[in-house]
Design a protein around this motif. Structure first.
Motif, PDB file in Angstrom:
ATOM      1  N   ARG A 169      34.746  58.620  49.437  1.00  0.00           N
ATOM      2  CA  ARG A 169      35.101  58.195  50.789  1.00  0.00           C
ATOM      3  C   ARG A 169      34.745  59.330  51.731  1.00  0.00           C
ATOM      4  O   ARG A 169      35.235  60.447  51.570  1.00  0.00           O
ATOM      5  CB  ARG A 169      36.608  57.944  50.885  1.00  0.00           C
ATOM      6  N   THR A 216      33.822  56.913  61.529  1.00  0.00           N
ATOM      7  CA  THR A 216      33.480  55.817  60.637  1.00  0.00           C
ATOM      8  C   THR A 216      33.729  56.294  59.210  1.00  0.00           C
ATOM      9  O   THR A 216      33.269  57.375  58.830  1.00  0.00           O
ATOM     10  CB  THR A 216      31.994  55.430  60.799  1.00  0.00           C
ATOM     11  N   VAL A 217      34.467  55.499  58.449  1.00  0.00           N
ATOM     12  CA  VAL A 217      34.740  55.853  57.056  1.00  0.00           C
ATOM     13  C   VAL A 217      33.807  55.038  56.164  1.00  0.00           C
ATOM     14  O   VAL A 217      33.753  53.810  56.280  1.00  0.00           O
ATOM     15  CB  VAL A 217      36.207  55.564  56.678  1.00  0.00           C
ATOM     16  N   TYR A 218      33.060  55.736  55.320  1.00  0.00           N
ATOM     17  CA  TYR A 218      32.129  55.076  54.401  1.00  0.00           C
ATOM     18  C   TYR A 218      32.666  55.177  52.980  1.00  0.00           C
ATOM     19  O   TYR A 218      33.280  56.179  52.618  1.00  0.00           O
ATOM     20  CB  TYR A 218      30.753  55.743  54.467  1.00  0.00           C
ATOM     21  N   GLU A 219      32.405  54.150  52.198  1.00  0.00           N
ATOM     22  CA  GLU A 219      32.729  54.173  50.776  1.00  0.00           C
ATOM     23  C   GLU A 219      31.464  53.978  49.986  1.00  0.00           C
ATOM     24  O   GLU A 219      30.666  53.092  50.303  1.00  0.00           O
ATOM     25  CB  GLU A 219      33.724  53.064  50.433  1.00  0.00           C
ATOM     26  N   SER A 220      31.291  54.831  48.982  1.00  0.00           N
ATOM     27  CA  SER A 220      30.049  54.776  48.223  1.00  0.00           C
ATOM     28  C   SER A 220      30.316  55.045  46.751  1.00  0.00           C
ATOM     29  O   SER A 220      31.149  55.887  46.415  1.00  0.00           O
ATOM     30  CB  SER A 220      29.085  55.830  48.772  1.00  0.00           C
ATOM     31  N   PRO A 221      29.572  54.359  45.886  1.00  0.00           N
ATOM     32  CA  PRO A 221      29.625  54.761  44.486  1.00  0.00           C
ATOM     33  C   PRO A 221      28.899  56.102  44.331  1.00  0.00           C
ATOM     34  O   PRO A 221      28.151  56.508  45.222  1.00  0.00           O
ATOM     35  CB  PRO A 221      28.857  53.642  43.780  1.00  0.00           C
ATOM     36  N   GLU A 262      16.812  57.983  46.387  1.00  0.00           N
ATOM     37  CA  GLU A 262      17.472  56.676  46.512  1.00  0.00           C
ATOM     38  C   GLU A 262      18.972  56.792  46.312  1.00  0.00           C
ATOM     39  O   GLU A 262      19.599  56.028  45.570  1.00  0.00           O
ATOM     40  CB  GLU A 262      16.864  55.660  45.532  1.00  0.00           C
ATOM     41  N   MET A 263      19.530  57.792  46.964  1.00  0.00           N
ATOM     42  CA  MET A 263      20.965  58.042  46.866  1.00  0.00           C
ATOM     43  C   MET A 263      21.618  57.615  48.171  1.00  0.00           C
ATOM     44  O   MET A 263      21.080  57.912  49.235  1.00  0.00           O
ATOM     45  CB  MET A 263      21.150  59.562  46.725  1.00  0.00           C
ATOM     46  N   PRO A 264      22.761  56.936  48.136  1.00  0.00           N
ATOM     47  CA  PRO A 264      23.479  56.685  49.389  1.00  0.00           C
ATOM     48  C   PRO A 264      23.806  58.027  50.039  1.00  0.00           C
ATOM     49  O   PRO A 264      24.010  59.023  49.328  1.00  0.00           O
ATOM     50  CB  PRO A 264      24.760  55.975  48.944  1.00  0.00           C
ATOM     51  N   ALA A 265      23.851  58.049  51.365  1.00  0.00           N
ATOM     52  CA  ALA A 265      24.080  59.320  52.045  1.00  0.00           C
ATOM     53  C   ALA A 265      24.848  59.111  53.335  1.00  0.00           C
ATOM     54  O   ALA A 265      24.690  58.094  54.006  1.00  0.00           O
ATOM     55  CB  ALA A 265      22.742  59.995  52.352  1.00  0.00           C
ATOM     56  N   VAL A 266      25.672  60.092  53.664  1.00  0.00           N
ATOM     57  CA  VAL A 266      26.373  60.103  54.948  1.00  0.00           C
ATOM     58  C   VAL A 266      26.235  61.493  55.540  1.00  0.00           C
ATOM     59  O   VAL A 266      26.379  62.489  54.831  1.00  0.00           O
ATOM     60  CB  VAL A 266      27.896  59.841  54.809  1.00  0.00           C
ATOM     61  N   THR A 267      25.980  61.559  56.845  1.00  0.00           N
ATOM     62  CA  THR A 267      25.951  62.862  57.501  1.00  0.00           C
ATOM     63  C   THR A 267      27.054  62.930  58.562  1.00  0.00           C
ATOM     64  O   THR A 267      27.753  61.951  58.797  1.00  0.00           O
ATOM     65  CB  THR A 267      24.556  63.170  58.078  1.00  0.00           C
ATOM     66  N   VAL A 282      26.193  60.386  45.349  1.00  0.00           N
ATOM     67  CA  VAL A 282      26.141  60.279  46.801  1.00  0.00           C
ATOM     68  C   VAL A 282      25.756  61.635  47.381  1.00  0.00           C
ATOM     69  O   VAL A 282      26.034  62.671  46.761  1.00  0.00           O
ATOM     70  CB  VAL A 282      27.514  59.793  47.344  1.00  0.00           C
TER      71      VAL A 282
END
Ligand code: FAD
Ligand code: AMP
Lengths: 327, 248
Positions: free
Chosen positions: B153, B163-168, B135-140, B171
């Protein structure tokens, strides 16, 4: 126990269902027929509601739609969370999507949340009794792997441009607008900025025709020859790693093992030697044309049609004659 | 900051692929292994993040004892400690991800780095499965990464653009080529790696979902047809493209 239905995952972007959508719907229909089930769709994107009913023309019974400003840019965590609601509503045996970049991001998220097996980037897919079988290229296209998932539900992504797009007929799907407020609230990751790729340019992985240039072009100042041919053909521009590494072209145009995998109907390799790592990204193109001044270049072994010649002469002639043809 | 990086080896990209005796995997004879190229980017990014913010980096691999050389390479690049988990029987990506998720729960990382894919099986599965299980935010497809004041970021670069993502934190970030230039290692680094701890664990009992039934070489493309030489060949090429290939 899942139903016999198939859930097709579709992206809505730039005012329409993306190009891979009809390809997914075609296979969803075929596999649902084998299973004796219905086809449902999960369509996501800002403005998607307007396009959902028409999915009935592809044989979709119910279209679950995630449409809100939060879906304007792709946010995998959010889309996966919304997709979960659609999956829960129809309990499909198979979730099918396209192996585009968003599809490669979304597939494993959905599969993990269903604790399901996932077949990625399939070039063939079937139902065999209770199992799902598929073929997928591995080792940069140097081998094909056959796989089998015995227990449902299954998740599978199909390689774009490989399967024929379904033709739209008449008919309306029942539209189920998903309430995405909960999904939006739970998603910790946010889109901060988007720099969409330049519009008007044809995207490589979606292009029907690609014209790629390599070191044979001798310098970035000559790439207009490639661009002009691409423009005459309505094609996307690609490049070999040699010219990307040299800084002549952006990485986004690189075709090959460490670049993009493409399978257009027609691929022109201009001044490209045909190194195995380049071939890895384009060998599944339906028709390959090579233009190279070296008759021994290995690209000619792969090409359907080769012209032995100088790109500085052949490309302008080709561009001119194609313009005349398309007049 | 606690940073984890998931790595594995792959046959060298120059390997000539032959089919093994089981008909399901590659012929292992003469195959040399390298760290998955995308995992080298992941290691480099992990080490740079540590250098910028302090903390430690643990590399995790699910692979047999043969993988020790590749783990050493990660340690030589600046990773502090390593965990090697024996793979579950007939492991597929879901089982690998399960084993990684289990180990990562113990580690409790702020950031997990992965490669976007392994270049042999090109499965694109493990990172996002791990993130979903944890349950971790993720970006690939990440080509740029930074973390400031507990916010990450990450810029993803795909056919959709940037696309720029921001996550606590925590991650998970799966990296794309172009994010960095992995450092070269010298004798000193290799010597230092020998002293770093490697924790070896038994295979967890996790059943696979996907079975490989066959591996085949693609049908040989029969040699191309040379249409002709120079500009004189252009009209004939266009005729063939229209009439024979129906590609125009
Ligand atoms: C791990 C790894 C990953 C890689 N990944 C990729 C990848 O993703 N994509 C990729 O493309 N490469 C990749 N490569 C690089 C690959 O091995 C080749 O070096 C590269 O593809 C060569 O690019 P090229 O064909 O443009 O250049 P070259 O090999 O230099 O070929 C240039 C060709 O142009 C021809 N030519 C020269 N002048 C003319 C002229 N005037 N008219 C017509 N023809 C002319 C020459 O005969 C020659 O065949 C990778 C390599 C490695 C080791
Ligand atoms: N056996 C493994 N051990 C550790 N990490 C792995 C393993 N397999 C895959 N990964 C990670 O997941 C990424 C994508 O791999 P894949 O999903 O197999 O294409 C790799 O770049 C690694 O970061």
């Amino acid at each position: 126990m899942p139903s016999n239905d198939v859930l097709a995952i579709l992206e809505f972007r730039g005012g329409q269902v993306t190009k891979a959508g009809p390809e997914v719907l075609g296979q969803a229909r075929r596999l649902a027929d084998t299973l004796g089930g219905a086809v449902h769709a999960f369509l996501y994107g800002e403005g998607a509601n307007g396009a959902a009913a028409a999915l009935g023309g592809y044989g979709v019974t119910k279209a679950y739609v995630a449409d809100s400003p939060a879906f304007a840019a792709y946010n995998g965590g959010l889309v996966a969370r919304a997709a979960k609601d659609a999956v829960a509503a129809c309990d499909p045996r198979l979730v099918l999507l396209a192996a585009t970049s968003p599809g490669k991001d979304l597939g494993p998220r959905i599969a993990a949340s269903l604790d399901a097996g996932l077949a990625v980037d399939c070039t063939a897919i079937d139902i065999d009794g209770d199992a799902l079988t598929a073929v997928r290229p591995v080792y940069a296209g140097k081998a094909n792997q056959s796989i089998r998932i015995a227990a449902a539900p299954f998740v599978a992504s199909i390689r774009p441009n490989v399967f024929p797009p379904a033709e739209a007929g008449a008919g309306d799907a029942e539209v189920v607008a998903l309430d995405t407020a909960a999904a939006e609230g739970e998603t910790r990751i946010k889109v901060a900025e988007v720099a969409p790729r330049e519009t008007g340019k044809v995207e490589l992985t979606e292009a029907d025709v690609i014209v790629s240039g390599g070191r044979g072009l001798k310098g970035p100042e000559h790439f207009h020859l490639v661009e002009e041919l691409a423009e005459a053909l309505g094609a996307a521009v690609g490049a070999s790693r040699a010219v990307v590494d040299a800084g002549w072209r952006p990485h986004s145009e690189q075709v090959g093992q460490t670049g993009k995998t493409v399978s257009p109907n027609l691929y022109f390799a201009c001044g490209i030697s045909g190194a195995i790592q380049h071939v890895a990204g384009m060998s599944s193109s339906k028709c390959i044309v090579a233009i190279n001044k070296d008759p021994e270049a290995s690209i000619f072994k792969l090409a359907d049609y080769g012209v032995v010649g100088d790109v500085f002469e052949v490309l302008p002639a080709l561009t001119e004659q194609i313009r005349a043809l398309k007049g | 900051m606690k940073i984890a990086v998931c790595v594995r080896r792959t046959p060298s990209t120059e390997t000539k692929i032959g089919i093994g005796g089981d008909g399901r995997s590659i012929d292992p004879s003469g195959v040399s292994y390298i760290l998955n190229p995308y995992d080298e980017f992941a290691i480099e990014e992990a080490v740079r993040t540590k250098e910028a913010h302090g903390g430690e980096v643990v590399a995790i691999t699910v692979d047999g004892a043969d993988a020790s050389k590749d783990i050493k390479k990660a340690l030589a690049m600046g990773v502090d400690t390593a965990i090697r988990i024996d793979p579950p029987a007939d492991a597929d990506s879901a089982a690998i991800a399960g084993a990684l998720a289990e180990a990562l729960r113990d580690v409790g990382p702020d950031i997990v780095f992965c490669g976007k894919m392994a270049v042999d099986e090109q499965d694109f599965q493990v990172p996002l499965r791990v993130a979903t299980m944890l349950e971790m935010p993720a970006v690939t497809f990440v080509t740029k990464f930074e973390v400031n004041d507990g916010t990450a970021r990450a810029t993803a670069e795909t056919e959709l653009g940037q696309t720029v993502y921001e996550s606590p934190l925590p991650v998970l970030v799966a990296v794309e080529k172009g994010i960095n230039e992995p450092r070269k290692t010298g004798i000193k680094d290799i010597m230092a790696a020998k002293k770093k701890p490697l924790d070896e664990r038994a295979a967890p009992a996790i059943a696979a979902k996907v079975a490989v039934t066959k591996l085949e070489l693609p049908p040989e493309k029969q040699g191309g047809k040379i249409v002709g030489e120079g500009v004189d060949a252009v009209p004939e090429l266009l005729r063939l493209l229209r009439e024979e290939a129906k590609a125009l």
